[in-house]
Design a protein around this motif. Structure first.
Motif, PDB file in Angstrom:
ATOM      1  N   THR A   1     -20.307   4.519   1.780  1.00 16.28           N
ATOM      2  CA  THR A   1     -21.656   5.045   2.236  1.00 16.28           C
ATOM      3  C   THR A   1     -21.696   6.380   1.267  1.00 16.28           C
ATOM      4  OG1 THR A   1     -21.299   4.746   4.688  1.00 16.28           O
ATOM      5  CG2 THR A   1     -22.590   6.834   3.996  1.00 16.28           C
ATOM      6  N   PRO A   2     -23.187   6.277   0.623  1.00 12.57           N
ATOM      7  CA  PRO A   2     -23.194   7.374  -0.529  1.00 12.57           C
ATOM      8  C   PRO A   2     -22.986   8.871   0.310  1.00 12.57           C
ATOM      9  CG  PRO A   2     -24.714   5.621  -0.696  1.00 12.57           C
ATOM     10  CD  PRO A   2     -24.112   5.445   0.807  1.00 12.57           C
ATOM     11  N   PRO A   3     -22.237  10.036  -0.667  1.00 13.44           N
ATOM     12  CA  PRO A   3     -22.246  11.149  -0.027  1.00 13.44           C
ATOM     13  C   PRO A   3     -23.702  11.979  -0.083  1.00 13.44           C
ATOM     14  CG  PRO A   3     -21.379  10.924  -2.253  1.00 13.44           C
ATOM     15  CD  PRO A   3     -21.545   9.701  -1.834  1.00 13.44           C
ATOM     16  N   ILE A   4     -24.694  11.303  -0.876  1.00 14.96           N
ATOM     17  CA  ILE A   4     -26.077  11.702  -1.008  1.00 14.96           C
ATOM     18  C   ILE A   4     -27.094  10.684  -0.740  1.00 14.96           C
ATOM     19  CG2 ILE A   4     -25.392  13.602  -2.552  1.00 14.96           C
ATOM     20  CD1 ILE A   4     -26.868  12.093  -4.901  1.00 14.96           C
ATOM     21  N   TYR A   5     -28.151  11.206  -0.046  1.00 15.23           N
ATOM     22  CA  TYR A   5     -29.181   9.937   0.013  1.00 15.23           C
ATOM     23  C   TYR A   5     -29.862   9.662  -1.415  1.00 15.23           C
ATOM     24  CZ  TYR A   5     -29.013  11.313   5.065  1.00 15.23           C
ATOM     25  OH  TYR A   5     -28.632  11.492   6.287  1.00 15.23           O
ATOM     26  N   ILE A   6     -30.034   8.564  -1.606  1.00 20.27           N
ATOM     27  CA  ILE A   6     -30.856   7.973  -2.854  1.00 20.27           C
ATOM     28  C   ILE A   6     -32.165   8.007  -2.546  1.00 20.27           C
ATOM     29  CG2 ILE A   6     -30.974   6.083  -4.585  1.00 20.27           C
ATOM     30  CD1 ILE A   6     -27.958   7.486  -4.051  1.00 20.27           C
TER      31      ILE A   6
ATOM     32  N   GLU B   1     -25.270  21.050  -6.158  1.00 16.87           N
ATOM     33  CA  GLU B   1     -23.914  21.014  -6.748  1.00 16.87           C
ATOM     34  C   GLU B   1     -23.584  19.463  -6.266  1.00 16.87           C
ATOM     35  OE1 GLU B   1     -25.189  23.490  -5.062  1.00 16.87           O
ATOM     36  OE2 GLU B   1     -24.627  25.161  -6.351  1.00 16.87           O
ATOM     37  N   MET B   2     -24.080  19.133  -4.996  1.00 16.67           N
ATOM     38  CA  MET B   2     -23.652  17.463  -4.897  1.00 16.67           C
ATOM     39  C   MET B   2     -24.424  16.709  -5.497  1.00 16.67           C
ATOM     40  SD  MET B   2     -21.551  17.399  -2.165  1.00 16.67           S
ATOM     41  CE  MET B   2     -21.981  15.751  -1.318  1.00 16.67           C
ATOM     42  N   ARG B   3     -25.564  16.862  -6.054  1.00 16.98           N
ATOM     43  CA  ARG B   3     -26.341  16.153  -6.908  1.00 16.98           C
ATOM     44  C   ARG B   3     -25.689  15.886  -8.173  1.00 16.98           C
ATOM     45  NH1 ARG B   3     -31.880  18.300  -7.925  1.00 16.98           N
ATOM     46  NH2 ARG B   3     -31.951  16.154  -9.194  1.00 16.98           N
ATOM     47  N   LEU B   4     -25.133  16.977  -8.880  1.00 15.14           N
ATOM     48  CA  LEU B   4     -24.374  17.302  -9.971  1.00 15.14           C
ATOM     49  C   LEU B   4     -23.104  16.615  -9.972  1.00 15.14           C
ATOM     50  CD1 LEU B   4     -25.400  20.708 -11.321  1.00 15.14           C
ATOM     51  CD2 LEU B   4     -26.380  18.368 -12.081  1.00 15.14           C
ATOM     52  N   LYS B   5     -22.390  16.435  -8.645  1.00 19.37           N
ATOM     53  CA  LYS B   5     -21.034  15.923  -8.647  1.00 19.37           C
ATOM     54  C   LYS B   5     -21.343  14.559  -8.646  1.00 19.37           C
ATOM     55  CE  LYS B   5     -16.895  16.073  -5.902  1.00 19.37           C
ATOM     56  NZ  LYS B   5     -16.203  16.612  -4.770  1.00 19.37           N
ATOM     57  N   TYR B   6     -22.068  14.030  -8.186  1.00 23.19           N
ATOM     58  CA  TYR B   6     -22.581  12.501  -7.867  1.00 23.19           C
ATOM     59  C   TYR B   6     -23.699  12.206  -8.655  1.00 23.19           C
ATOM     60  CZ  TYR B   6     -19.115  12.881  -4.396  1.00 23.19           C
ATOM     61  OH  TYR B   6     -17.960  13.007  -3.494  1.00 23.19           O
ATOM     62  N   LYS B   7     -24.000  12.651 -10.082  1.00 27.96           N
ATOM     63  CA  LYS B   7     -24.887  12.328 -10.770  1.00 27.96           C
ATOM     64  C   LYS B   7     -25.440  10.890 -11.209  1.00 27.96           C
ATOM     65  CE  LYS B   7     -28.193  14.093 -13.091  1.00 27.96           C
ATOM     66  NZ  LYS B   7     -29.432  14.775 -12.722  1.00 27.96           N
ATOM     67  N   TYR B   8     -24.310  10.070 -11.128  1.00 34.91           N
ATOM     68  CA  TYR B   8     -24.444   8.572 -11.433  1.00 34.91           C
ATOM     69  C   TYR B   8     -25.502   8.015 -10.236  1.00 34.91           C
ATOM     70  CZ  TYR B   8     -19.984   8.791  -8.913  1.00 34.91           C
ATOM     71  OH  TYR B   8     -18.968   9.058  -7.721  1.00 34.91           O
ATOM     72  N   LEU B   9     -25.287   8.675  -8.817  1.00 35.55           N
ATOM     73  CA  LEU B   9     -25.830   8.337  -7.821  1.00 35.55           C
ATOM     74  C   LEU B   9     -27.158   8.967  -7.733  1.00 35.55           C
ATOM     75  CD1 LEU B   9     -23.096   8.355  -4.864  1.00 35.55           C
ATOM     76  CD2 LEU B   9     -24.053   6.322  -6.118  1.00 35.55           C
ATOM     77  N   ASP B  10     -27.275  10.225  -7.992  1.00 42.76           N
ATOM     78  CA  ASP B  10     -28.298  11.117  -8.238  1.00 42.76           C
ATOM     79  C   ASP B  10     -29.607  10.235  -9.270  1.00 42.76           C
ATOM     80  OD1 ASP B  10     -29.980  13.294  -7.299  1.00 42.76           O
ATOM     81  OD2 ASP B  10     -29.641  14.119  -9.466  1.00 42.76           O
ATOM     82  N   LEU B  11     -29.060   9.548 -10.226  1.00 45.80           N
ATOM     83  CA  LEU B  11     -29.670   9.072 -11.116  1.00 45.80           C
ATOM     84  C   LEU B  11     -30.314   7.597 -10.828  1.00 45.80           C
ATOM     85  CD1 LEU B  11     -27.825   9.668 -14.399  1.00 45.80           C
ATOM     86  CD2 LEU B  11     -29.986  10.575 -13.844  1.00 45.80           C
ATOM     87  N   ARG B  12     -29.797   7.097  -9.600  1.00 49.43           N
ATOM     88  CA  ARG B  12     -30.654   5.918  -8.818  1.00 49.43           C
ATOM     89  C   ARG B  12     -31.989   6.294  -8.416  1.00 49.43           C
ATOM     90  NH1 ARG B  12     -25.684   2.842  -5.764  1.00 49.43           N
ATOM     91  NH2 ARG B  12     -24.436   2.629  -7.508  1.00 49.43           N
ATOM     92  N   LYS B  13     -32.396   7.586  -8.170  1.00 47.85           N
ATOM     93  CA  LYS B  13     -33.459   8.008  -7.579  1.00 47.85           C
ATOM     94  C   LYS B  13     -34.840   7.522  -8.473  1.00 47.85           C
ATOM     95  CE  LYS B  13     -31.290  11.688  -5.322  1.00 47.85           C
ATOM     96  NZ  LYS B  13     -31.373  13.209  -5.075  1.00 47.85           N
ATOM     97  N   PRO B  14     -35.781   7.116  -8.095  1.00 48.00           N
ATOM     98  CA  PRO B  14     -36.848   6.659  -8.917  1.00 48.00           C
ATOM     99  C   PRO B  14     -37.370   7.790  -9.643  1.00 48.00           C
ATOM    100  CG  PRO B  14     -37.212   5.771  -6.623  1.00 48.00           C
ATOM    101  CD  PRO B  14     -36.005   6.591  -6.699  1.00 48.00           C
ATOM    102  N   ARG B  15     -37.448   8.883  -9.158  1.00 44.51           N
ATOM    103  CA  ARG B  15     -38.183   9.855 -10.217  1.00 44.51           C
ATOM    104  C   ARG B  15     -37.281  10.550 -11.285  1.00 44.51           C
ATOM    105  NH1 ARG B  15     -37.166  15.384 -10.056  1.00 44.51           N
ATOM    106  NH2 ARG B  15     -35.905  15.345  -7.909  1.00 44.51           N
ATOM    107  N   LEU B  16     -36.222  10.361 -11.115  1.00 41.70           N
ATOM    108  CA  LEU B  16     -35.232  10.869 -12.250  1.00 41.70           C
ATOM    109  C   LEU B  16     -35.020   9.582 -13.152  1.00 41.70           C
ATOM    110  CD1 LEU B  16     -32.142  12.694 -10.570  1.00 41.70           C
ATOM    111  CD2 LEU B  16     -34.240  13.636 -11.454  1.00 41.70           C
TER     112      LEU B  16
END
Length: 594
Positions: A112-117, A126-141
């Motif tokens: 289960t991802p620690p942040i919503y995609i 801070e959470m987005r930067l810690k899990y940047k590889y998950l953050d980058l799955r977002k369409p906008r980024l």
């Protein structure tokens, strides 16, 4: 082992349209979400191009059972037939169709991802930067990074078409004394000596002109060990350019073509050329900053002649000290700016060293915060100077020219944002030209180079470099778009005598100059063409084109505002063995010593 078996992607999920109805397709991507309705299971499959809906209908019990195990962020391959959706989704480009699946392979499961995609996740940065590889799955980024890649492609094609050669310059170089602090790299082979990471390829690109390369460009990584702000990173990317046998208008002219092409291909906007030119002194007088935002008014207006004889100590002391009294007029400010807000603005300008903020209101009568010092006639003259009307409000600051300019310039920008005076779809572009060649550094008690010590003075100011540095102007220029400096450069010194004079003017002895730049000074003596260049900040440029307020959202793996990488925990301590190899000993002060 081939986990995909005989499945190979035939189309991206985000590319499906009604023209694909009836086709058998294979999609590969991540499960954005899965919904089990009992008789049907719906799964949204996400890839780099977008999202498509997949349906499992239960006819194949084994397939249906496997689909029931799907969870968010599972990686899957799905084969099925494209059909028209019964309930269409107008918010999705793929919303008219769906895929009826008849084959499913789970390529990998996911915790289960620690942040919503999703783009509007609202999670702490801070959470987005810690899990940047998950953050980058977002369409906008992902779209932002693809825009960045597209800009690189446009830039490279433009320079190739115009006769430029792409050259990589060294990352490990020599530390220089001017400008921001260098990032230092210890040498193992040369104990006690250090390389510096480049703050820019400045000297190397000038050497390329001396070498006869004529037109150079590079998309260059640069590094500055400085205190960070919202739009700064310790490592950043710039489009770096140098040209031979040119003067100011040559550099500006060709880059107006580059900027107009970028606007056309990225935003489909036609930009008029030539861009407006504004001298540095005019920008400071009218807007208080050297990067004015021209999308709104509120220009700074000099009120010194009107109020210089007013019996008010703030005005008197400013005039006696050779300062100025200036103001800005806020249209409709009387209603828009409350007393509470006014107090916040007074605190705001103090951050820019202003001692206070005087206000005048034009309501049923003209009032001010210093009514006991100024009469009705003076207030009337002030409002007339601004062509003010009923409902307007004037703010005044009296101090040294630099303080008044900085404080009112910052106040102007702040009010425009808070009062929603800015059209975000408008683009006001201009060149700021004729910068001062020097600026006085009060801490070092000497003049320093405003840009860098290789910037050429205007021809008419060469003789004043040593006798009147305060009134020397440079062949320097900045590109400003909507109040942001997008790039800057200058024509360089190509004459050894003028270069020696420049070093002398900023307090370098010949020994100092040769110690720091000896190889470059020698290079100038072998025949140097007139040359100049420019560098554009890529990260800020992407921010503008994508309307992104946070610079960390336009960089794949950024640092925090304290220059740390939360994902990899860099910077970090290294072992004693590594320190020994580079002849270093770390002495970290204890808290008692701090």
């Amino acid at each position: 082992m081939d986990r995909m078996g005989n499945l190979r992607r035939s189309i991206y999920a985000g590319e499906l349209r009604d023209s694909n109805i009836g086709e058998t397709v294979t999609l590969m991507g991540w499960v954005a979400r899965s919904r089990n309705l009992g008789a049907l299971i719906f799964a949204d499959i996400r890839d780099i191009k977008g999202i498509a809906q997949v349906v499992f209908d239960g006819e194949d019990k084994e397939l249906f059972e496997k689909a029931g195990s799907l969870r968010a962020e599972y990686v899957v391959a799905i084969k099925g037939v494209v059909r028209e959706r019964s309930s269409k989704n107008a918010e999705l480009p793929t919303g008219d169709v769906e895929v009826l699946a008849y084959e499913l392979k789970i390529l990998d499961t996911a915790n289960t991802p620690p942040i919503y995609i999703k783009d509007d996740d609202n999670v702490a940065e801070e959470m987005r930067l810690k899990y940047k590889y998950l953050d980058l799955r977002k369409p906008r980024l992902q779209k932002t990074l693809m825009t960045r890649s597209k800009i690189y492609n446009i830039v490279r094609n433009f320079y190739y078409e115009n006769g430029f050669t792409e050259v990589e310059t060294p990352i490990l170089g020599k530390s220089t004394p001017e400008g921001a602090r260098d990032y230092l790299v210890p040498s193992r082979v040369h104990p006690g000596e250090f390389y510096a990471l480049p703050q820019s390829p400045q000297i190397y690109k000038q050497l390329l002109m001396i070498a006869g390369m004529d037109r150079y460009f590079q998309i260059a990584k640069c590094f500055r060990d400085e205190d960070l702000r919202a739009n700064r990173q310790p490592e950043f990317t710039q489009i770096d350019v140098e040209m031979s046998f040119v003067d100011v208008e040559d550099v500006l002219g060709i880059h107006e073509k580059l900027i107009t092409r970028l606007f056309k291909e990225i935003l489909n906007k036609d930009i008029e050329v030539p861009f407006r030119r504004m001298k540095f002194d005019e920008a400071m007088d009218r807007y208080g900053v050297d990067k004015p935002d021209l999308r709104f008014g509120m220009e700074l207006t000099d009120l010194t002649d009107i109020v210089k004889d007013v019996d008010f100590n703030v005005f008197k002391s400013a005039v006696e000290a050779g300062g100025v009294i200036k103001g800005i007029c806020v249209s409709g400010g009387n209603d828009a700016i409350s007393k509470k807000k006014q107090k916040k603005l007074e605190d705001f300008v103090k951050d820019y060293r202003a001692k206070g903020l005087i206000n005048l209101r034009y309501d049923d009568e003209m009032t001010s915060s210093i009514d006991k010092f100024i009469d009705a006639d003076i207030k009337k003259k002030i409002f007339e100077k601004f062509h003010a009307k009923k409902g307007d409000m004037v703010f005044i600051i009296a101090d040294k020219y630099e303080v008044v300019s900085q404080a009112l310039g910052a106040l102007r920008n702040n009010l425009a944002r808070e009062l929603d005076l800015i059209d975000e779809d408008d683009y006001k572009i201009l060149w700021i030209v004729d910068f001062p060649l020097f600026e006085y550094d009060e801490e070092e008690n000497r003049y320093v180079a405003k840009h860098h010590p290789f910037t050429s003075p205007r021809d008419e100011d060469v003789d004043k470099m040593l006798t009147d540095p305060a009134h020397c102007y440079a062949k320097a220029y900045d590109l400003v778009i909507n109040g942001e400096e997008m790039g800057g450069g200058s024509i360089r010194i190509n004459n050894s005598e003028i270069q020696d004079k420049m070093f002398e003017a900023i307090g370098f002895t010949k020994e100092d100059a040769h110690k720091q730049f000896g190889f470059f000074i020698e290079a100038l003596s072998y025949g140097t063409p007139p040359h100049g260049g420019i560098a554009f900040g890529v990260d800020r440029m992407i921010q503008m084109f994508t309307k992104t307020s946070n610079i960390r959202d336009v960089i794949a793996f950024p640092k925090t505002q304290s220059a740390t990488d939360l994902m990899s925990s860099a910077p970090s301590a290294i072992s004693d063995l590594q320190l020994k190899e580079v002849s270093l000993k770390v002495d970290i002060p204890s808290k008692k010593d701090e």
